[in-house]
Design a protein around this motif. Structure first.
Motif, short mmCIF file in Angstrom:
data_model
loop_
_atom_site.label_atom_id
_atom_site.label_comp_id
_atom_site.label_asym_id
_atom_site.label_seq_id
_atom_site.Cartn_x
_atom_site.Cartn_y
_atom_site.Cartn_z
N MET A 1 0.83 -1.20 0.00
CA MET A 1 0.00 0.00 0.00
C MET A 1 0.87 1.25 0.00
SD MET A 1 -2.87 1.52 -0.18
CE MET A 1 -4.28 0.48 0.23
N VAL A 2 1.97 1.24 0.74
CA VAL A 2 2.89 2.38 0.75
C VAL A 2 3.47 2.60 -0.65
CG1 VAL A 2 5.09 3.25 1.64
CG2 VAL A 2 3.47 2.15 3.19
N ILE A 3 3.86 1.50 -1.29
CA ILE A 3 4.38 1.60 -2.66
C ILE A 3 3.30 2.12 -3.60
CG2 ILE A 3 5.26 0.28 -4.64
CD1 ILE A 3 6.55 -1.64 -2.61
N THR A 4 2.09 1.63 -3.43
CA THR A 4 0.96 2.06 -4.27
C THR A 4 0.72 3.56 -4.15
OG1 THR A 4 -0.13 -0.09 -4.03
CG2 THR A 4 -1.51 1.75 -4.72
N THR A 5 0.71 4.07 -2.92
CA THR A 5 0.45 5.49 -2.72
C THR A 5 1.58 6.35 -3.31
OG1 THR A 5 1.44 5.39 -0.51
CG2 THR A 5 -0.94 5.14 -0.65
N ALA A 6 2.81 5.85 -3.22
CA ALA A 6 3.94 6.59 -3.80
C ALA A 6 3.81 6.65 -5.31
CB ALA A 6 5.26 5.93 -3.40
N ILE A 7 3.41 5.54 -5.93
CA ILE A 7 3.24 5.50 -7.38
C ILE A 7 2.11 6.43 -7.83
CG2 ILE A 7 2.51 4.02 -9.32
CD1 ILE A 7 3.96 1.72 -7.92
N PHE A 8 0.99 6.40 -7.12
CA PHE A 8 -0.12 7.27 -7.48
C PHE A 8 0.23 8.74 -7.28
CE2 PHE A 8 -3.38 3.68 -6.82
CZ PHE A 8 -3.46 3.46 -8.20
N ALA A 9 1.07 9.04 -6.29
CA ALA A 9 1.50 10.43 -6.08
C ALA A 9 2.36 10.90 -7.25
CB ALA A 9 2.27 10.54 -4.77
N ILE A 10 3.25 10.03 -7.72
CA ILE A 10 4.06 10.36 -8.89
C ILE A 10 3.16 10.57 -10.11
CG2 ILE A 10 5.81 9.50 -10.50
CD1 ILE A 10 7.01 7.96 -8.10
N GLN A 11 2.17 9.70 -10.25
CA GLN A 11 1.21 9.83 -11.33
C GLN A 11 0.50 11.18 -11.28
OE1 GLN A 11 -2.03 6.68 -12.40
NE2 GLN A 11 -2.99 8.12 -11.01
N ASP A 12 0.13 11.61 -10.08
CA ASP A 12 -0.55 12.90 -9.92
C ASP A 12 0.36 14.06 -10.30
OD1 ASP A 12 -2.83 11.62 -9.12
OD2 ASP A 12 -2.50 11.95 -6.97
N GLY A 13 1.64 13.94 -9.94
CA GLY A 13 2.59 14.99 -10.30
C GLY A 13 2.74 15.13 -11.80
N ILE A 14 2.83 13.99 -12.50
CA ILE A 14 2.94 14.01 -13.96
C ILE A 14 1.64 14.54 -14.57
CG2 ILE A 14 3.27 12.61 -16.04
CD1 ILE A 14 4.91 10.66 -14.33
N SER A 15 0.51 14.14 -14.01
CA SER A 15 -0.79 14.63 -14.50
C SER A 15 -0.87 16.14 -14.40
CB SER A 15 -1.94 13.99 -13.71
OG SER A 15 -2.02 12.61 -13.94
N ARG A 16 -0.39 16.66 -13.27
CA ARG A 16 -0.45 18.11 -13.09
C ARG A 16 0.40 18.82 -14.15
NH1 ARG A 16 2.33 22.53 -9.30
NH2 ARG A 16 1.15 24.22 -10.20
N TYR A 17 1.59 18.28 -14.41
CA TYR A 17 2.45 18.91 -15.41
C TYR A 17 1.79 18.89 -16.79
CZ TYR A 17 5.83 19.13 -19.16
OH TYR A 17 6.45 19.44 -20.35
N LEU A 18 1.29 17.72 -17.21
CA LEU A 18 0.70 17.60 -18.54
C LEU A 18 -0.56 18.44 -18.68
CD1 LEU A 18 1.18 13.76 -19.19
CD2 LEU A 18 2.33 15.64 -20.38
N ALA A 19 -1.35 18.51 -17.60
CA ALA A 19 -2.62 19.26 -17.65
C ALA A 19 -2.39 20.77 -17.69
CB ALA A 19 -3.51 18.89 -16.47
N THR A 20 -1.20 21.22 -17.28
CA THR A 20 -0.90 22.64 -17.42
C THR A 20 -0.46 22.98 -18.85
OG1 THR A 20 1.38 22.26 -16.68
CG2 THR A 20 -0.23 22.93 -15.01
N GLU A 21 -0.05 21.96 -19.61
CA GLU A 21 0.40 22.16 -20.98
C GLU A 21 -0.68 21.82 -22.01
OE1 GLU A 21 3.42 23.39 -21.73
OE2 GLU A 21 3.87 23.56 -19.59
N TYR A 22 -1.57 20.87 -21.67
CA TYR A 22 -2.57 20.38 -22.61
C TYR A 22 -3.93 20.29 -21.91
CZ TYR A 22 1.81 19.04 -24.82
OH TYR A 22 3.08 19.06 -25.33
N ASN A 23 -4.97 20.11 -22.69
CA ASN A 23 -6.31 20.02 -22.13
C ASN A 23 -6.44 18.81 -21.20
OD1 ASN A 23 -9.33 19.02 -22.31
ND2 ASN A 23 -9.33 21.20 -22.79
N VAL A 24 -7.07 19.03 -20.06
CA VAL A 24 -7.24 17.97 -19.06
C VAL A 24 -7.94 16.75 -19.66
CG1 VAL A 24 -8.42 17.36 -16.92
CG2 VAL A 24 -7.24 19.55 -17.10
N MET A 25 -8.99 16.99 -20.43
CA MET A 25 -9.78 15.89 -20.98
C MET A 25 -8.94 15.00 -21.90
SD MET A 25 -12.56 16.57 -19.46
CE MET A 25 -13.61 15.36 -20.20
N MET A 26 -8.04 15.61 -22.68
CA MET A 26 -7.20 14.82 -23.57
C MET A 26 -6.21 13.97 -22.78
SD MET A 26 -4.56 15.98 -26.60
CE MET A 26 -3.14 16.13 -25.51
#
Length: 292
Positions: A14-39
């Motif tokens: 679960m600790v590993i899972t939460t770390a992975i999802f946090a990294i995913q959220d960080g990448i999502s934030r970067y991409l969503a500032t450059e491109y449309n969230v829906m895409m």
């Protein structure tokens, strides 16, 4: 120790899972500032659906067995709801950042506890009601209404928390008749359909370097779900679920270290109150489950 009772391994996963999802959220934030969230969410779901169908095809009965359900409407609603929640939450990352978005989103277990009575017919005693009230005091501390100009953007992650709570309650409800494999299959496929119908209208050309980030996002998403599945295979959900709060810690660390965000004192205090209230509800549910 047999599978399903290895709590120490479950906590580690679960600790590993939460770390992975946090990294995913960080990448999502970067991409969503450059491109449309829906895409961004649409492409992420294409990979997720492919992952889900690959997992289903390797199990007994294949895709048809995984898709078999007596509750197609509820399962489809779950899939649509989660995909919509991800869109809303990623929009929150762009508007507020990872730290404040996750601090507010951490209220979802309390929303689940509040709605489990009317939706699932569960008994909600006074200790749980008090914990829910304390948790929402924490949310008010984070939002600071009346002390500063209230930002409407703060409502976005709270809406995401409400949507995720409803998704979680529906997941519990359909589990009375359907297997985990069936729910997982419908989550990925129906979510991909919703994300495609919503995101195809917002397609933008993406820089080659950002395709690498998108590939990383898809990889971390699939990896996170795989670890989550393994977590619930080796340990009871009630034993490991409290450690899901570590996603707030990891996401905040990423936001502060790599994205230039800050951790305001009111957010730290409010998040601590929300987490303590949530942990109390988990503890009460676990005690009740053991006594029954």
């Amino acid at each position: 120790m047999s599978a399903g009772n290895n709590t120490k391994l479950g906590i580690l996963l679960m600790v590993i899972t939460t770390a992975i999802f946090a990294i995913q959220d960080g990448i999502s934030r970067y991409l969503a500032t450059e491109y449309n969230v829906m895409m961004v969410v649409m492409i992420r779901y294409w990979f997720f659906a492919a992952f889900v169908m690959t997992v289903a095809s390797r199990q007994a009965g294949g895709l048809w067995a995984a898709a078999a359900t007596q509750q197609p409407f509820l399962q489809a609603t779950r899939g649509f709801l989660l995909a919509a929640e991800i869109c809303v939450m990623v929009a929150g990352f762009v508007l507020l950042g990872l730290v404040e978005s996750h601090a507010i989103f951490a209220s979802y277990p309390l929303i689940i506890a509040a709605l489990s009575g009317p939706i699932l017919g569960e008994k909600v005693g006074w200790p749980r009601i008090i914990a829910i009230g304390v948790g929402f005091v924490g949310i008010l501390i984070i939002l600071k209404p009346g002390f500063t100009v209230f930002s409407p953007a703060a409502i976005v992650p709270f809406i995401a928390a409400l949507m995720f709570a409803l998704y979680s309650l529906l997941t519990r409800f359909v589990a009375r008749k359907d297997t985990t494999a069936t729910s997982f299959f419908w989550t990925g496929t129906m979510g991909a359909i919703f994300a495609t119908l919503a995101g195809v209208w917002f397609w933008e050309a993406m820089a080659p370097s950002d395709w690498l980030w998108m590939a990383s996002l898809c990889m971390f998403g699939a990896l996170g779900h795989w670890f989550l599945i393994r977590t619930y295979e080796v340990a009871e959900a009630s034993a490991v679920q409290p450690f899901a709060y570590l996603q707030l810690v990891f996401a905040s660390a990423i936001g502060i270290t790599f994205l230039g965000e800050t951790l305001p004192l009111n957010v730290a205090i409010g998040a601590a109150i929300v987490i303590c209230a949530g942990l109390f509800t988990f503890w009460r549910e676990r005690r009740r489950a053991i006594s029954e």
